[in-house]
Motif scaffolding. Structure first.
Motif, short mmCIF file in Angstrom:
data_model
loop_
_atom_site.label_atom_id
_atom_site.label_comp_id
_atom_site.label_asym_id
_atom_site.label_seq_id
_atom_site.Cartn_x
_atom_site.Cartn_y
_atom_site.Cartn_z
N ARG A 143 42.86 -75.67 24.71
CA ARG A 143 43.65 -74.43 24.79
C ARG A 143 44.11 -74.14 26.22
N CYS B 145 34.19 -65.49 26.33
CA CYS B 145 34.45 -66.90 26.64
C CYS B 145 35.92 -67.10 27.00
N HIS C 154 31.12 -62.99 21.73
CA HIS C 154 30.99 -64.19 22.57
C HIS C 154 32.36 -64.83 22.82
N CYS C 155 33.17 -64.97 21.77
CA CYS C 155 34.48 -65.60 21.94
C CYS C 155 35.37 -64.79 22.86
N ASP D 87 29.86 -69.04 16.69
CA ASP D 87 29.93 -68.00 17.72
C ASP D 87 30.27 -66.64 17.11
N CYS E 71 34.14 -72.80 17.54
CA CYS E 71 33.59 -71.43 17.47
C CYS E 71 32.94 -71.07 16.13
FE1 FES Z 1 34.90 -69.01 20.76
FE2 FES Z 1 34.99 -69.95 23.40
S1 FES Z 1 33.26 -69.87 21.99
S2 FES Z 1 36.53 -68.89 22.23
#
Ligand code: FES
Ligand code: 5AD
Ligand code: SF4
Length: 345
Positions: free
Chosen positions: A277, A320, A316-317, A312, A309
């Motif tokens: 990304r 991150c 968290h995301c 996750d 993810c």
């Molecule tokens: Fe989901 Fe990085 S862990 S965006």
């Protein structure tokens, strides 16, 4: 030479079919292409990255796309359908994390009638966010109802503009109906998002050039490009799949030709490359769609293997992705991120 074509496209935002094909076939100019797309992105949409929180609310689908893990003939996944209250609750939490756009995505699940869907859209719109809907092919009347309920944008990838390839890989679906959907959405005043898969079996560079020119022709507001990743639970399990670099090249060319569009750094890109990304954000992309789905539903929304993810949490995301964006010297936008059409175009 390809370098001259890229230089010209960087200022004129035009390329012919043959020129696009030539650039796609020439891997000696890749870094020049990526850098040009990065400059065009900077000039037209700037350093801000728009985050769209992705709510995956049902993995039930009546369609049977040969590449997709949610296809109806796949009996090897556990199906889920969130209730409207669950969906709205998930959206509330996502809005509280600071998302200014929420994307409501599902398979083509008929339980979500137009009445149920408009009710959900209205409740989520009331949170003060832009609402994107991505639930497949519907009637014009349904699209109109979602729009009246507050939907701002709609995502419907054309997947491939090669009619024969489309009808081969999306059995029972009509290419003309897909075009009709995109036209209806445009006429209803949606921001229209579309896109394509890279590396479907039988797809050629010429066909990808057609895809890019199609996005330009319909002046798509958002264009999502991602590699096809073979799913072991589908008829295409033994296919080769799309390459990261080819997907990145198509994305960069889309930026050159549609300089003010919104282009996501797709999740599938990151599934093939751990930095995918961020590399995409530096090759023309300006949007990321972090998952805000909770619990086991993420894992169950199994379009393709290796989806990121899945273990996750939304919180968290969010942290991150903010960290990653800042680490490449970019900034998370605090607006809803509608397309700003360039004045000179
Ligand atoms: Fe989901 Fe990085 S862990 S965006
Ligand atoms: N690999 C990559 N992307 C896929 N999609 C569906 N199946 C796959 C796959 N195997 C994409 C389609 C669809 C989007 C929601 O997910 O392009 O439009
Ligand atoms: Fe259903 Fe979309 Fe998957 Fe096709 S790509 S099977 S319509 S979820």
């Amino acid at each position: 030479a390809s370098v001259d074509l890229i230089a010209r496209a960087e200022s004129a935002h035009e390329l012919t079919h043959a020129e696009i094909e030539q650039i796609l076939a020439d891997d000696s100019i890749n870094d020049i292409l990526f850098a040009a797309a990065d400059r065009v992105r900077d000039k037209y949409v700037g350093e801000e990255v728009h985050l769209r929180g992705l709510v995956e609310f049902s993995n039930i689908c009546k369609q049977n796309c040969r590449y997709c893990g949610l296809r109806r003939d796949n009996h090897d996944i556990e199906r889920f359908r969130q209730t409207p209250d669950e969906i709205v609750h998930m959206a509330e939490k996502a809005a509280a994390f600071g998302y200014k756009t929420l994307v409501l995505q599902s398979g083509e699940d008929e339980w979500f009638t137009v009445e149920r869907m408009t009710d959900i859209i209205r409740r989520i719109k009331a949170l003060g966010v832009a609402v994107t809907v991505s639930i497949g092919e519907k009637t014009s009347e349904d699209y109109q109802a979602y729009r009246q309920a507050g939907a701002d944008r709609y995502l419907l990838r054309i997947e491939t503009t090669d009619r024969a390839l489309y009808e081969e890989h999306d059995p029972g679906m009509s290419f003309d109906n897909r075009l009709r959907c995109l036209e209806d959405l445009r006429a209803l005043g949606y921001e229209v998002g579309t896109g394509c898969l890279i590396g479907l079996p039988g797809q050629t560079l010429s066909s990808l050039a057609d895809d890019i020119l199609f996005f330009k022709k319909i002046d798509a507001d958002m264009i999502g490009v991602g590699p096809f990743i073979p799913n072991p639970d589908t008829p295409l399990k033994d296919a080769v799949g799309g390459s990261f670099t080819l997907a990145r090249k198509v994305m960069s060319l889309v930026r050159l030709l549609l300089p003010d569009s919104n282009i996501p750094a797709t999740t599938a890109m990151e599934s093939l490359n751990p930095q995918g990304r961020m590399i995409a954000l530096q090759s023309g992309a300006n949007v990321v769609m972090p998952n805000v789905t909770e619990g086991n539903y993420r894992r169950m929304y199994a379009l393709y293997p290796g989806k990121i993810c899945i273990n996750d949490t939304p919180g968290h995301c969010r942290n991150c992705i903010t960290g990653k964006i800042q680490a490449i010297g970019r900034r998370v936008a605090d607006t809803q991120g509608f397309r700003k059409k360039a004045p000179d175009r």
